[in-house]
Structure formats: structure tokens, C-alpha cells
Design a protein around this motif. Structure first.
Motif, PDB file in Angstrom:
ATOM      1  N   GLN A 224       0.677  -1.365   0.040  1.00 51.79           N
ATOM      2  CA  GLN A 224      -0.198  -0.123   0.014  1.00 51.79           C
ATOM      3  C   GLN A 224       0.742   1.304   0.522  1.00 51.79           C
TER       4      GLN A 224
ATOM      5  N   GLU B  78       3.950   0.379   2.382  1.00 54.03           N
ATOM      6  CA  GLU B  78       3.539  -0.633   3.497  1.00 54.03           C
ATOM      7  C   GLU B  78       3.165  -2.411   3.441  1.00 54.03           C
TER       8      GLU B  78
ATOM      9  N   LEU C  86       2.095  -5.680   2.840  1.00 52.97           N
ATOM     10  CA  LEU C  86       0.333  -6.084   4.194  1.00 52.97           C
ATOM     11  C   LEU C  86       0.108  -7.728   2.858  1.00 52.97           C
ATOM     12  N   LEU C  87       0.493  -8.706   4.060  1.00 53.76           N
ATOM     13  CA  LEU C  87       0.182  -9.790   4.080  1.00 53.76           C
ATOM     14  C   LEU C  87      -1.260 -10.808   4.022  1.00 53.76           C
ATOM     15  N   ARG C  88      -1.566 -11.216   2.699  1.00 56.21           N
ATOM     16  CA  ARG C  88      -2.601 -11.564   2.543  1.00 56.21           C
ATOM     17  C   ARG C  88      -2.315 -13.347   2.306  1.00 56.21           C
TER      18      ARG C  88
ATOM     19  N   SER D  37      -7.845 -12.840   6.906  1.00 51.96           N
ATOM     20  CA  SER D  37      -6.940 -11.535   7.239  1.00 51.96           C
ATOM     21  C   SER D  37      -5.837 -11.654   7.815  1.00 51.96           C
ATOM     22  N   PRO D  38      -4.757 -10.738   7.884  1.00 45.83           N
ATOM     23  CA  PRO D  38      -3.591 -11.164   8.642  1.00 45.83           C
ATOM     24  C   PRO D  38      -4.585 -10.727  10.245  1.00 45.83           C
TER      25      PRO D  38
ATOM     26  N   ASN E 158       5.438  -5.219   8.263  1.00 41.81           N
ATOM     27  CA  ASN E 158       5.320  -5.086   9.891  1.00 41.81           C
ATOM     28  C   ASN E 158       6.193  -6.188  10.993  1.00 41.81           C
ATOM     29  N   LEU E 159       6.468  -5.928  12.113  1.00 39.42           N
ATOM     30  CA  LEU E 159       7.087  -6.676  13.160  1.00 39.42           C
ATOM     31  C   LEU E 159       5.709  -7.944  13.478  1.00 39.42           C
TER      32      LEU E 159
ATOM     33  N   ASP F 254       3.829   1.730  15.003  1.00 37.85           N
ATOM     34  CA  ASP F 254       2.282   1.693  14.542  1.00 37.85           C
ATOM     35  C   ASP F 254       1.055   1.811  15.344  1.00 37.85           C
TER      36      ASP F 254
ATOM     37  N   ARG G  55      -5.900   4.121  12.554  1.00 31.87           N
ATOM     38  CA  ARG G  55      -6.712   4.513  11.686  1.00 31.87           C
ATOM     39  C   ARG G  55      -8.746   4.853  12.555  1.00 31.87           C
TER      40      ARG G  55
ATOM     41  N   GLU H 191      -2.926   6.644   8.713  1.00 26.41           N
ATOM     42  CA  GLU H 191      -3.260   5.489   7.921  1.00 26.41           C
ATOM     43  C   GLU H 191      -4.637   5.697   8.111  1.00 26.41           C
ATOM     44  N   GLY H 192      -4.983   5.006   6.938  1.00 26.56           N
ATOM     45  CA  GLY H 192      -7.081   4.978   7.166  1.00 26.56           C
ATOM     46  C   GLY H 192      -7.250   6.034   6.690  1.00 26.56           C
TER      47      GLY H 192
ATOM     48  N   GLU I 135     -10.135   8.016   4.347  1.00 24.03           N
ATOM     49  CA  GLU I 135     -10.766   7.538   2.806  1.00 24.03           C
ATOM     50  C   GLU I 135     -11.559   8.713   2.480  1.00 24.03           C
TER      51      GLU I 135
ATOM     52  N   PRO J 278      -4.461  -1.722  -0.877  1.00 30.08           N
ATOM     53  CA  PRO J 278      -2.816  -2.713  -0.682  1.00 30.08           C
ATOM     54  C   PRO J 278      -3.130  -3.256  -2.081  1.00 30.08           C
TER      55      PRO J 278
HETATM   56  P1  C2E Z   1      -1.600  -2.468   9.588  1.00 28.32           P
HETATM   57  O1  C2E Z   1       0.051  -2.536   9.999  1.00 28.32           O
HETATM   58  O2  C2E Z   1      -1.807  -0.555  11.503  1.00 28.32           O
HETATM   59  O3  C2E Z   1      -1.904  -2.323   8.060  1.00 28.32           O
HETATM   60  C1  C2E Z   1      -2.640  -0.936   8.545  1.00 28.32           C
HETATM   61  C2  C2E Z   1      -3.636  -2.040   8.108  1.00 28.32           C
HETATM   62  O4  C2E Z   1      -5.436  -1.136   7.120  1.00 28.32           O
HETATM   63  C3  C2E Z   1      -4.155  -2.979   7.028  1.00 28.32           C
HETATM   64  O5  C2E Z   1      -4.685  -4.372   7.421  1.00 28.32           O
HETATM   65  C4  C2E Z   1      -5.170  -2.312   5.939  1.00 28.32           C
HETATM   66  O6  C2E Z   1      -4.962  -3.171   4.181  1.00 28.32           O
HETATM   67  C5  C2E Z   1      -5.771  -1.275   6.548  1.00 28.32           C
HETATM   68  N1  C2E Z   1      -5.919  -0.330   5.820  1.00 28.32           N
HETATM   69  C6  C2E Z   1      -5.329   0.940   4.510  1.00 28.32           C
HETATM   70  N2  C2E Z   1      -6.069   1.659   4.586  1.00 28.32           N
HETATM   71  C7  C2E Z   1      -7.149   1.786   5.216  1.00 28.32           C
HETATM   72  C8  C2E Z   1      -8.337   2.661   4.542  1.00 28.32           C
HETATM   73  O7  C2E Z   1      -8.791   3.923   4.250  1.00 28.32           O
HETATM   74  N3  C2E Z   1      -9.040   2.428   5.342  1.00 28.32           N
HETATM   75  C9  C2E Z   1      -9.271   0.868   5.947  1.00 28.32           C
HETATM   76  N4  C2E Z   1     -11.164   0.981   6.878  1.00 28.32           N
HETATM   77  N5  C2E Z   1      -8.415   0.309   5.981  1.00 28.32           N
HETATM   78  C10 C2E Z   1      -7.359   0.485   5.510  1.00 28.32           C
HETATM   79  P2  C2E Z   1      -4.543  -5.281   6.272  1.00 28.32           P
HETATM   80  O8  C2E Z   1      -4.255  -5.408   5.217  1.00 28.32           O
HETATM   81  O9  C2E Z   1      -6.082  -6.329   6.908  1.00 28.32           O
HETATM   82  O10 C2E Z   1      -3.788  -5.361   7.756  1.00 28.32           O
HETATM   83  C11 C2E Z   1      -4.051  -5.454   9.418  1.00 28.32           C
HETATM   84  C12 C2E Z   1      -2.997  -6.456  10.248  1.00 28.32           C
HETATM   85  O11 C2E Z   1      -2.358  -7.437  10.283  1.00 28.32           O
HETATM   86  C13 C2E Z   1      -1.571  -5.234   9.500  1.00 28.32           C
HETATM   87  O12 C2E Z   1      -2.065  -3.548  11.192  1.00 28.32           O
HETATM   88  C14 C2E Z   1      -0.824  -5.476  10.987  1.00 28.32           C
HETATM   89  O13 C2E Z   1      -0.379  -5.415  12.071  1.00 28.32           O
HETATM   90  C15 C2E Z   1      -1.067  -6.783  10.701  1.00 28.32           C
HETATM   91  N6  C2E Z   1       0.471  -7.023   9.155  1.00 28.32           N
HETATM   92  C16 C2E Z   1      -0.509  -7.494   8.028  1.00 28.32           C
HETATM   93  N7  C2E Z   1       1.203  -7.960   7.527  1.00 28.32           N
HETATM   94  C17 C2E Z   1       1.714  -8.130   8.564  1.00 28.32           C
HETATM   95  C18 C2E Z   1       2.872  -8.623   8.094  1.00 28.32           C
HETATM   96  O14 C2E Z   1       3.776  -8.985   7.298  1.00 28.32           O
HETATM   97  N8  C2E Z   1       4.016  -9.731   8.918  1.00 28.32           N
HETATM   98  C19 C2E Z   1       3.441  -9.355  10.116  1.00 28.32           C
HETATM   99  N9  C2E Z   1       3.868  -9.480  11.782  1.00 28.32           N
HETATM  100  N10 C2E Z   1       2.078  -8.164  11.013  1.00 28.32           N
HETATM  101  C20 C2E Z   1       0.905  -8.199   9.954  1.00 28.32           C
END
Ligand code: C2E
Ligand code: MG
Ligand code: MG
Ligand code: MG
Length: 292
Positions: free
Chosen positions: A45, A59, A61-63, A73-74, A118-119, A180, A204, A237-238, A240, A264
Motif C-alpha cells: 500500500q 507498506e 501487507l500479508l495475505r 485476513s492477517p 510489520n513486525l 504503528d 486509523r 493511516e486509513g 478515506e 493495498p
Molecule cells: P497495520 O499494520 O496497521 O496495517 C494497516 C491496515 O489497515 C491494513 O489491514 C490495511 O489494509 C488497512 N487499511 C489501509 N488503508 C485503509 C483505509 O483507508 N481504510 C480501512 N478501513 N483500512 C485501511 P490488513 O492488511 O488487513 O492488515 C491488518 C494488520 O495485520 C496490520 O495492521 C498488521 O498489524 C498485521 N499485518 C499485516 N501484514 C503483516 C505482516 O506481514 N506481518 C505482521 N507481523 N503483521 C502483519
């Protein structure tokens, strides 16, 4: 009568619990194969610099795309990965893949692209994180300053002394650190003084209310001002809506990330965006709905 029984079953807390734990164990078993079967994917993203309108970084973001269960969802599977210890293999893969991807973008000429990763809590507290990061950077050929590691306040404050020494080791390598979900943890601001942090990301849940809720607006303004005084970059973050963007621009937030700009996206879409940005549209904003 049957209908009544279904209703009863639906609200039966034991059954609900069983269903939950059955999904839990199904996912847990499936997660063991996710990495080897190439079911994990990174999306990226964009993070946009408000002054230039350009994409500064992304950033990762894992799927998890499971063949039968669909996309998971992560927020659901990271905790599972932590419970089972799979988190280490998964997060090594994430770090390596993200750094290799950014290194490829740098080789394509996008030489100031930053990658945020993200850690997880366990990854952060496992000894040798700095060594692992060092190895991955060497292997992928990415310079440390183009990697930013994101951790939450909750993770950082779990063991403050250990966190400070880990963060210092990472910082001395040249890697950037972001806090974060800022504002959702303990929010003990005094720790910021001791932590070598480069940026903070306002959660957000605050951004969501900045144009409708006066407390969210006040908190966001205060965090931006504090970050500016500490010499730390601040990312919202976030984001919209255009109204939120205007607010953030008024108070001089440095960077924004959110669905208003980009969701993303897969690697290929980011590559296209970067190409467009560096070619003809170098002086126009990277997103589709620029504010005049
Ligand atoms: P995060 O690091 O705070 O990531 C931001 C989340 O907000 C992401 O959700 C992103 O898709 C979402 N987001 C971004 N812009 C907007 C927006 O405008 N509106 C809304 N409603 N959401 C938005 P995602 O991808 O579902 O990830 C959720 C959480 O999962 C992440 O929060 C992070 O804590 C964790 N995560 C994701 N990828 C990884 C990873 O590779 N490793 C680890 N350890 N955690 C991860
Ligand atoms: Mg994050
Ligand atoms: Mg966040
Ligand atoms: Mg989060």
C-alpha cells in the motif's frame, strides 16, 4: 419446530465455541502448508508524501489465499502463527520478499523507494533480529535506509529495556523504525524520548473521526504537533476521504496512507504506478483524485 431448533442451535454458546475452535484448528493445520504451497502473498500500500504528492514508499501487507477457505485476513492468521511458532518462518519470508521487491524497484530506477514491514511481537522479541535483518539486507542488496520496520506501542512497551537495545541495534545499522497504530496502546508518551524512532503512524481509528469528532481532531492535531517538535515523521493511516486529506494537509501531516489514495496492491500495479510517477507525471500527484 425445526426452525426453532436451528435458532436455538445458532445461539448455543457451546456450539458457537465449537465452530470457532473448529475453524481455529482447520486454519492452524492449513497454515503449516501455506508457505510451502505459495499461498502467502504480499500486497503493497503506497504511502504518499503530502508536500510533493509523490509515492515515497509502500507498506507490505500479508495475505493468505487458501484454495478452499478463500482469503484470510492477517488479523486472523498472524495470532495463529504466533501460537504455533510458524510466525518465525512466515515473518522471515515476509522480510526477505519485501526487501527483494524493494531492491528490484531500486534497480529499476526508483532509488528512493522505502519499504515498510510489520513486525510481530514474537519476531521482535526473538534474539538476533538485528542479525537477521542485516543478512536479509545483504542478500537482497537493499540499503538499510530504505527499510522501515513497524512495531506497535504494545510490542515496544512489553519489555522496554530490551526494546530500546533492539531498536538501537537496528538504528545503528541504518534501518528506520516506525511506531504503528499510534494512540491505541498505552500511549505513554515519555517512551518516545528513549526510543530511536523515525516515524509514528496515527491509528486509523483517530483519522476516521477527524472531520466529525472533535476529540479525534484534537488528538490528531496534538500528535502531529508533537511529532514535528520531536523531529519525527508522522503518517496518517486509513485516510478515506478528501475532507480528511484537507484536515491533514492543514495541520501539516507528513505522509498519508489509505483507501482514498490506494488500496493495498499487487507488485505489478505498484511497478506501473512508479513508472508513471517517474516518467511524464513527475510533477503531478500520484493518486487519482488530487485536491486542487
Ligand atoms: P497495520 O499494520 O496497521 O496495517 C494497516 C491496515 O489497515 C491494513 O489491514 C490495511 O489494509 C488497512 N487499511 C489501509 N488503508 C485503509 C483505509 O483507508 N481504510 C480501512 N478501513 N483500512 C485501511 P490488513 O492488511 O488487513 O492488515 C491488518 C494488520 O495485520 C496490520 O495492521 C498488521 O498489524 C498485521 N499485518 C499485516 N501484514 C503483516 C505482516 O506481514 N506481518 C505482521 N507481523 N503483521 C502483519
Ligand atoms: Mg503497519
Ligand atoms: Mg497501523
Ligand atoms: Mg493495525
Amino acid at each position: 419446530k425445526d426452525h426453532g431448533r436451528d435458532n436455538y442451535a445458532f445461539y448455543d454458546p457451546d456450539l458457537h465455541q465449537n465452530r470457532r475452535s473448529s475453524r481455529h484448528s482447520t486454519l492452524e493445520r492449513a497454515l503449516h502448508h501455506a508457505l510451502d504451497d505459495n499461498q502467502l502473498v504480499l500486497l503493497y500500500q503506497p504511502q504518499i508524501d503530502l508536500e510533493s504528492g509523490q509515492i515515497r514508499g509502500v507498506e507490505a501487507l500479508l495475505r493468505w489465499h487458501h484454495p478452499e477457505l478463500g482469503t484470510i485476513s492477517p488479523t486472523e492468521f498472524i495470532p495463529l502463527a504466533e501460537e504455533t511458532g510458524l510466525i518465525h518462518a512466515i515473518s522471515d519470508w515476509v522480510l526477505r520478499t519485501a526487501c527483494a521487491q524493494n531492491s528490484a524497484w531500486h534497480r529499476q530506477g526508483h532509488t528512493t523507494m522505502r519499504m515498510a514491514v510489520n513486525l510481530s511481537a514474537q519476531q521482535f522479541s526473538k534474539p538476533g533480529l538485528d542479525q537477521l535483518v542485516h543478512e536479509v539486507l545483504l542478500d537482497t542488496g537493499l540499503a538499510p535506509r530504505w527499510l522501515e520496520l513497524e512495531l506497535t506501542e504494545t510490542i515496544a512497551l512489553r519489555d522496554i529495556d530490551a526494546a530500546i537495545s533492539t531498536l538501537k541495534a537496528l538504528k545503528s545499522m541504518g534501518v528506520r523504525i516506525a511506531i504503528d497504530d499510534f494512540g491505541t496502546g498505552y500511549s505513554s508518551l515519555s517512551y518516545l524520548k528513549h526510543f530511536p524512532v523515525h516515524s509514528i503512524k496515527i491509528d486509523r481509528s483517530f483519522i476516521n473521526g477527524i472531520t466529525t469528532n472533535s476529540s479525534d481532531a484534537a488528538i490528531t492535531r496534538a500528535v502531529i504537533a508533537m511529532a514535528q517538535n520531536l523531529g519525527v515523521r508522522v503518517v496518517a493511516e486509513g485516510v478515506e476521504s478528501e475532507k480528511q486529506l484537507i484536515f491533514l494537509r492543514t495541520y501539516q501531516c507528513h505522509e498519508v496512507q489509505g483507501y482514498y489514495f490506494f488500496r493495498p496492491l499487487p507488485e505489478k500495479s505498484i511497478t506501473q504506478l512508479l513508472q508513471r510517477q517517474s516518467e511524464k507525471h513527475a510533477d503531478s500527484p500520484a493518486w487519482r483524485n488530487p485536491v486542487p
